[in-house]
Design an enzyme around this catalytic site. Sequence first.
Site, short mmCIF file in Angstrom:
data_model
loop_
_atom_site.label_atom_id
_atom_site.label_comp_id
_atom_site.label_asym_id
_atom_site.label_seq_id
_atom_site.Cartn_x
_atom_site.Cartn_y
_atom_site.Cartn_z
N TYR A 47 49.55 113.11 -63.75
CA TYR A 47 48.27 112.50 -63.40
C TYR A 47 47.62 113.26 -62.24
CZ TYR A 47 44.99 109.12 -61.46
OH TYR A 47 43.86 108.52 -60.93
N GLU A 70 41.62 100.48 -61.83
CA GLU A 70 41.68 100.32 -60.37
C GLU A 70 41.68 98.84 -60.00
OE1 GLU A 70 42.44 102.67 -58.40
OE2 GLU A 70 41.79 104.50 -59.39
N TRP A 117 50.15 102.09 -58.09
CA TRP A 117 49.40 102.81 -59.13
C TRP A 117 50.33 103.25 -60.26
CZ3 TRP A 117 45.00 102.85 -61.18
CH2 TRP A 117 44.51 103.92 -61.94
#
Length: 194
Positions: A20, A42, A50
């Site tokens: 990522y 988000e 995350w």
Amino acid sequence: MTSEPVRCQWSRGDELYRRYHDEEWGVPLHDDRMLFEFLVLEGAQAGLSWITVLKKRPAYRAAFDGFDYARIAQYDEDKVRCLLENPGIIRNELKIRSAIRNAGAFIRVREEFGAFNDYIWGFVDGKPVQNAWPDLSRVPAETPLSNKISRDLKRRGFNFVGPTIVYAHMQATGMVNDHTTDCFRYGEVQALVS
């Protein structure tokens, strides 16, 4: 033997994080569907790590019709119940309803500005903010600009868009280059807009 390139500290350790970081994070993004995907993800991340969201991202794409905001805006109570029963996503009712609400607000912004991209990137005059943080400890969680964007998004009917979530969205979509200066991606991402 080749040595690993230096990466931002947060991305070290997990292969999914590394991919990522190396391929997506901080790259200027101008596709409305992807901008919406990051808004939803988000918001889903609030209070979680995350990496939890990244691991669930394929399931989110399937559950939320590929982040087709027009379809999501039409979700009814049956669909909400279905999402709440889906073990592949974060089954938080407030976050699920937020994604649906935000899809409607997203569409209204598109109607007003022609594209959400034009609206959101207008806050940085269409060019990423090029920061130069020497290490992770200097990277802010929010900024005056993320506060301003957060207030405007809320005024337009969005929720789960506090200043920290907005700043994370700005980082992910390349509105700011927050790769640390020792990271191999710092110069690469900077060169994408130079």
